[in-house]
Motif scaffolding. Structure first.
Motif, short mmCIF file in Angstrom:
data_model
loop_
_atom_site.label_atom_id
_atom_site.label_comp_id
_atom_site.label_asym_id
_atom_site.label_seq_id
_atom_site.Cartn_x
_atom_site.Cartn_y
_atom_site.Cartn_z
N GLY A 128 35.65 29.38 37.12
CA GLY A 128 36.97 29.98 37.30
C GLY A 128 37.03 31.35 36.66
N ASP A 129 37.52 32.31 37.42
CA ASP A 129 37.71 33.67 36.90
C ASP A 129 39.19 33.89 36.64
OD1 ASP A 129 35.01 33.95 37.37
OD2 ASP A 129 35.29 34.93 39.31
N LEU A 130 39.54 34.20 35.41
CA LEU A 130 40.94 34.43 35.06
C LEU A 130 41.41 35.73 35.69
CD1 LEU A 130 40.94 33.37 31.29
CD2 LEU A 130 41.24 31.96 33.34
N LYS A 131 42.53 35.68 36.40
CA LYS A 131 43.04 36.83 37.11
C LYS A 131 44.55 36.97 36.88
CE LYS A 131 39.09 37.85 38.89
NZ LYS A 131 38.37 39.08 38.46
N LYS A 132 45.03 38.21 36.98
CA LYS A 132 46.45 38.49 36.87
C LYS A 132 47.04 38.63 38.27
CE LYS A 132 46.02 40.91 32.43
NZ LYS A 132 46.25 42.19 31.70
N GLY A 133 48.34 38.32 38.37
CA GLY A 133 49.02 38.48 39.65
C GLY A 133 48.69 37.36 40.62
N VAL A 134 49.23 37.47 41.84
CA VAL A 134 49.02 36.43 42.86
C VAL A 134 48.42 37.02 44.13
CG1 VAL A 134 50.88 34.97 41.98
CG2 VAL A 134 51.41 36.74 43.67
N GLU A 135 48.09 38.31 44.14
CA GLU A 135 47.57 38.95 45.35
C GLU A 135 46.10 38.68 45.62
OE1 GLU A 135 49.25 40.51 47.72
OE2 GLU A 135 51.07 39.96 46.64
N PRO A 136 45.20 38.65 44.60
CA PRO A 136 43.79 38.39 44.89
C PRO A 136 43.61 37.05 45.61
CG PRO A 136 44.04 39.23 42.66
CD PRO A 136 45.42 38.95 43.17
N VAL A 137 42.73 37.03 46.59
CA VAL A 137 42.57 35.85 47.43
C VAL A 137 42.20 34.62 46.61
CG1 VAL A 137 40.14 36.46 47.88
CG2 VAL A 137 41.37 34.97 49.46
N GLY A 138 42.90 33.52 46.88
CA GLY A 138 42.61 32.25 46.23
C GLY A 138 43.19 32.07 44.85
N VAL A 139 43.87 33.06 44.31
CA VAL A 139 44.37 32.97 42.94
C VAL A 139 45.66 32.15 42.90
CG1 VAL A 139 45.35 34.27 41.02
CG2 VAL A 139 43.28 35.09 42.14
N GLN A 140 45.71 31.21 41.98
CA GLN A 140 46.93 30.47 41.70
C GLN A 140 46.79 29.85 40.31
OE1 GLN A 140 47.45 27.14 44.38
NE2 GLN A 140 46.03 25.85 43.23
N GLY A 163 37.73 25.29 33.83
CA GLY A 163 36.94 25.00 32.64
C GLY A 163 36.62 26.24 31.83
N THR A 164 36.70 27.42 32.45
CA THR A 164 36.45 28.67 31.73
C THR A 164 37.41 28.81 30.56
OG1 THR A 164 35.68 29.70 33.76
CG2 THR A 164 36.27 31.17 31.95
N ALA A 165 38.69 28.48 30.80
CA ALA A 165 39.70 28.57 29.75
C ALA A 165 39.98 27.21 29.11
CB ALA A 165 40.99 29.15 30.32
N GLY A 166 39.60 26.12 29.79
CA GLY A 166 39.87 24.79 29.27
C GLY A 166 41.31 24.37 29.44
N ARG A 167 42.04 25.02 30.34
CA ARG A 167 43.45 24.70 30.55
C ARG A 167 43.88 25.28 31.90
NH1 ARG A 167 42.95 28.79 26.81
NH2 ARG A 167 43.86 30.80 27.40
N ILE A 168 45.14 25.04 32.27
CA ILE A 168 45.69 25.59 33.50
C ILE A 168 46.01 27.07 33.28
CG2 ILE A 168 47.62 25.51 35.11
CD1 ILE A 168 47.77 22.52 34.65
N GLU A 169 45.43 27.91 34.11
CA GLU A 169 45.63 29.35 34.02
C GLU A 169 45.67 29.95 35.42
OE1 GLU A 169 46.21 31.47 31.72
OE2 GLU A 169 45.78 30.46 29.82
N ASN A 170 46.17 31.18 35.50
CA ASN A 170 46.12 31.92 36.76
C ASN A 170 44.65 32.29 36.99
OD1 ASN A 170 48.21 32.74 38.61
ND2 ASN A 170 47.47 34.81 38.36
N SER A 171 44.04 31.69 37.99
CA SER A 171 42.59 31.86 38.14
C SER A 171 42.17 31.74 39.59
CB SER A 171 41.84 30.82 37.29
OG SER A 171 42.19 29.51 37.68
N GLN A 172 40.95 32.14 39.81
CA GLN A 172 40.29 32.10 41.12
C GLN A 172 39.05 31.22 40.97
OE1 GLN A 172 38.12 35.70 42.41
NE2 GLN A 172 39.57 35.78 44.12
#
Length: 424
Positions: free
Chosen positions: A88-100, A105-114
């Motif tokens: 999972g790649d942590l990302k800001k915003g909701v525009e990048p494809v697939g981000v929600q 596991g990268t952060a070990g929690r629910i995050e805005n990620s791809q």
């Protein structure tokens, strides 16, 4: 390697720019994106690099296929395995494809990620990516407006990560890649219909992790939790075996297995268990092979799964796998494919350096060291090559001394207890 993929580019300008893009990925930049890559390779603006990722005409999937051929040629071994996992790649915003917002596991929690799923070709010589798929969540798959804005192809609908993994494995096997085993973590081992059953239909052996509450049939036909079956095993069922070599020497754990006799199934099925000698924590695996294999062989395969973790780490640290700032479907696949090229270069170069033993007192050149030398000697004007090489020798000597200290401490521990293997 770039010569092998050159025919996938329609225009010579795009082919040359892709070569410079890969060079920029290997330049040791603190932050990797189109701006920094373009500056590192001498472009005056990032426009050309952005065009390469978004509008230029070239076949990213074709480059992937060529890359896979090169990797198998250079790293190929009869002990080759395919390893699957997601990152999972942590990302800001909701525009990048697939981000929600989703668990990563990268952060070990629910995050805005791809989230994306990768396939690694792993041999004793080395390991690197040979395929990739972007995970499109249901919230994206069903939103036509967002799909059109991100350029998601109409035929790409919601697909589970296990199905994405199966598609990549099938692609590799049908391309003639010879592997003994497939391995992955419990996100894939739990999916019988999506992954385990199709692999068995191909007679493809696997060792896939499952959760402690995974249900397995007992002798009387009843289903029991994996951890309950493990707790009921006698002490003599556990053997001290190596899961392979790690950074600090051989990795020893306690291993046991239970033969599963499944109605309507052919071949050999086991529940494999690995117990930490110090903490007692136990991990579980569903295993299949068309032929009988030893407990030591299953332990060795399970231990190879760590190679994808190291590949993710070096992919992100050395080639900017997770640092992209792209928003569209096409740009993601192109960025990731070029990163795979850069990472494969490092993996293959590191494997070749091990063909010749290093001078006494030095460890072999690592991917990190090769990237550093490439950046210093090829991409940046060095003051003196001798100075750069002296620093390289100093780092490798220091690492050799540290490794020897670890090995000496390990040799002082009791030798492995080679007990008679028992099957339950």
């Amino acid at each position: 390697m770039l010569l092998r993929v050159g025919h996938r580019f329609v225009r010579v300008e795009s082919r040359r720019r892709a070569g410079r893009f890969v060079q920029g990925l290997l330049a040791g930049l603190a932050r990797v994106n189109c701006w920094t890559v373009a500056e590192a390779v001498g472009d005056r603006t990032p426009d050309g690099m952005q065009n390469l990722l978004s509008r230029a005409t070239w076949d990213a999937d074709g480059v992937r296929d060529d890359l896979r051929e090169v990797v198998v040629e250079q790293l190929g071994d009869r002990d080759a395995m395919l390893v699957i996992d997601e990152t999972g790649d942590l990302k800001k915003g909701v525009e990048p494809v697939g981000v929600q917002r989703q668990y990563t596991g990268t952060a070990g929690r629910i995050e805005n990620s791809q989230m994306s799923v990768f396939l690694v070709y792993s041999t004793p010589a080395g390991h690197t990516f040979i395929d990739r798929e972007l995970y499109l969540p249901e919230s994206w798959a069903g939103d036509q407006t967002r799909r059109e804005r991100a350029g998601v192809p109409a035929h790409n609908l919601f697909t589970t990560k296990s199905r994405l993994a199966l598609a990549m494995i099938t692609r590799a096997l049908e391309a003639g890649v010879k592997v003994g085993w497939v391995t992955g973590d419990e996100a894939y081992g739990k999916d019988a219909a999506g992954l385990r059953d199709p692999l068995e239909a191909r007679d493809q052996a696997y060792v896939l992790a499952v959760a402690c509450d995974h249900r397995i049939p007992g002798a009387g036909g009843e289903n029991a939790r994996a951890d309950e079956r493990a707790a009921a095993l006698p002490k003599r069922a556990w053997q001290k075996l190596s899961a392979g070599a790690g950074a600090k020497g051989r990795r020893y754990c306690l291993w046991a297995r239970i033969r599963l006799r499944l109605a309507g199934k052919t071949g050999y099925h086991w529940m494999l268990m690995r117990r930490n000698r110090r903490t007692g924590d136990t991990a579980f695996y569903r295993c299949y092979s068309p032929r009988r294999v030893s407990l030591a062989e299953l332990a060795r395969v399970a231990g190879r799964r760590w190679t994808i973790e190291e590949t993710f780490q070096t992919g992100k640290e050395l080639t900017g796998l997770d640092q992209h700032q792209v928003r569209t479907w096409t740009s993601w696949y192109r960025w990731t494919t070029l990163v795979m090229l850069a990472h494969a270069f490092l993996a293959i170069a590191a494997a070749h350096t091990r063909d010749t033993p290093p001078p006494e007192g030095l460890i072999p050149s690592t991917r990190n060291e090769i990237r550093h030398l490439y950046a210093q000697l090829t991409l940046q004007p060095a003051r003196r090559a001798a100075d750069v090489l002296t620093w390289s020798a100093w780092r490798r000597r220091h690492q050799h001394q540290a490794r020897q200290s670890h090995y000496q401490r390990q040799h002082q521990q009791p030798a492995p207890n080679h007990e008679l293997q028992l099957e339950y």
